[in-house]
Scaffold this motif. Sequence first.
Motif, short mmCIF file in Angstrom:
data_model
loop_
_atom_site.label_atom_id
_atom_site.label_comp_id
_atom_site.label_asym_id
_atom_site.label_seq_id
_atom_site.Cartn_x
_atom_site.Cartn_y
_atom_site.Cartn_z
N LEU A 131 -59.48 4.85 35.80
CA LEU A 131 -59.59 6.30 35.77
C LEU A 131 -60.97 6.75 35.31
CD1 LEU A 131 -58.22 9.10 36.05
CD2 LEU A 131 -57.50 8.87 33.65
N ILE A 132 -61.59 7.66 36.09
CA ILE A 132 -62.85 8.30 35.72
C ILE A 132 -62.56 9.79 35.49
CG2 ILE A 132 -65.19 8.89 36.45
CD1 ILE A 132 -64.87 5.94 35.99
N GLU A 133 -62.79 10.24 34.27
CA GLU A 133 -62.52 11.64 33.91
C GLU A 133 -63.82 12.45 33.97
OE1 GLU A 133 -59.76 13.16 33.24
OE2 GLU A 133 -58.30 11.79 32.35
N PRO A 134 -63.73 13.73 34.35
CA PRO A 134 -64.92 14.59 34.26
C PRO A 134 -65.37 14.75 32.81
CG PRO A 134 -63.16 15.62 35.56
CD PRO A 134 -62.56 14.43 34.89
N ARG A 135 -66.66 14.76 32.60
CA ARG A 135 -67.20 14.95 31.25
C ARG A 135 -67.55 16.43 31.08
NH1 ARG A 135 -71.91 10.52 31.36
NH2 ARG A 135 -72.36 11.77 33.22
N ARG A 136 -66.73 17.10 30.31
CA ARG A 136 -66.86 18.56 30.18
C ARG A 136 -68.18 18.95 29.52
NH1 ARG A 136 -63.39 19.71 34.01
NH2 ARG A 136 -61.33 18.76 33.64
N GLU A 137 -68.77 18.04 28.72
CA GLU A 137 -70.01 18.39 28.03
C GLU A 137 -71.18 18.57 29.00
OE1 GLU A 137 -69.58 13.82 27.47
OE2 GLU A 137 -68.31 15.60 27.74
N PHE A 138 -71.03 18.11 30.24
CA PHE A 138 -72.10 18.27 31.22
C PHE A 138 -71.78 19.32 32.28
CE2 PHE A 138 -72.63 13.77 29.83
CZ PHE A 138 -73.86 13.94 29.20
N ALA A 139 -70.67 20.03 32.10
CA ALA A 139 -70.24 21.00 33.11
C ALA A 139 -71.28 22.10 33.30
CB ALA A 139 -68.89 21.59 32.73
N GLU A 140 -71.82 22.64 32.21
CA GLU A 140 -72.79 23.73 32.32
C GLU A 140 -74.06 23.25 33.01
OE1 GLU A 140 -75.19 26.94 29.45
OE2 GLU A 140 -73.60 25.65 28.63
N LEU A 141 -74.54 22.07 32.65
CA LEU A 141 -75.75 21.53 33.27
C LEU A 141 -75.57 21.38 34.77
CD1 LEU A 141 -77.93 18.57 32.04
CD2 LEU A 141 -77.05 18.57 34.36
#
Length: 504
Positions: free
Chosen positions: A465-475
């Motif tokens: 499983l590869i999860e989206p990394r929310r800390e890079f969403a804005e970038l």
Amino acid sequence: MSVVLGVDIGTYEAKGVLVDESGRIVARHQRPHRVTVPRPGYVEHDPEAVWWNGFVEITRALLAAHAPAAGAVAAVAVSGIGPCVLPLDSSGAPLRNAILYGVDVRAAAQIDQLTDAAGEQEILERAGTSLTSQSAGPKIAWIEQNEPEIFARTALFVTCQTFITGRLTGNWVIDQATAAYYHPFYDRRTADWNLDGCPGALTRAQLPEIGWSCDIAGLVTRAAAETTGLPAGTPVLVGAPDAAAEALSAGVSGERDMMVMYGSSHFMIEVLDAPHTSRVLWPAPYLFRDTYLLAAGTATAGSFTRWFADLLSPDTGGDDALYTELAELAAASPPGARGLLALPYLSGERTPLYDPGARGALFGLSLRHDRGDVARAIAESIAHSAAAALRAFDVEGLSPKVVRAVGGGTRNLVWVQAVSDISGYPQDVVAGPGAALGDAMLAGMAAGLLDGPDDSRRWVAPARLIEPRREFAELYDRQRDLFEQLYRGTRPIVSALDELRNQS
């Protein structure tokens, strides 16, 4: 113990597997090959050297590696890149190189001609979608208009798996999933050919019979047995497009399950329980009766990385060690590639732009950028194009419930992670031989080793499983805006450059 043979012919590589009754892969082999690009926008394969010789080499290697299989092959199934267009003469010999799927964008004028002649609404009702570079029909029309002497000698137009199956059995059958992309010559309302309202001299006799991927097309002939090493009389299935076989290999068979294939291009397949109409996405039957799919595809993905590798090391561009090094360099560069932005459109673009004139770019270069930054920018640009295609499903109200990632490109975790980060979708990354295993599953069903699509999940490899990394969403949201601005802003410049090239 019985085994089944699955062989897949891809854009840059052919793969094959022998699988036993338990789903264990007892032998595997792969063979790299190249595409031919005679001019920009034209992408071809030599059908003898790449398709047939590739199949023969792989089959003989597999049988040699697992000697007990020589007399125990219960069934054979082949998948291939599709939809391709290959004209054959009355003896089954190719008359030219095969024109490849949507990455070949030569038939833009014929798309307009066929749309005008048949009518946009009729094509939408007949095909379930509009004509694009993914459509095989305009490429047949291109041959008729630009190579009339070849068209006049053509007894049959086939695609990759039809060519190999025909060579093995003497029967030329195309699967429903691929035939559906021969629009506007295929009518989904009848699941058969329909040339009404289409200009040109194409006749129904020049199109192969249509069957389902899981049907048996015929038996291996004595001549084919001598060439391949397969036992004469071995059942050969109709076959499948590579993406659909790859989806099956990943366990994509339920409603709103989606496969994202990481290869030379991105290809997405979502399984549906009912047919769907879309001007942007590509509907078709799936591998089995009463199942349907909705597909999308980009024009360039791994081929952008291959292009970069060839620039760095022309003699070893296809070497796995170089790709591994580039992936490691990309991982060392931070998300955003230190302000470097790329466009991946080295061969136009398919979903959702459908712009055969789109071109690639590296923007923002400075002396401080290194190979890792370029590799990261390339991976992120490919991920942006994939995310744009995924958003097309969201717009249709058909967001996938599960996304399963497959293909050789999944070994590049920077690329896979960027797709999740930009799209917001988690991905189950499925390892394994991909479409060749899906072919073996189809053969296993025909041979009675599997009870059907649901039972084939027993042969699916475990997923990561590869999860989206929310800390890079804005970038990445900001980068997405810049990515789209770069495409729109440079498009007029690309047109002007094309004019200059045509004048030179």
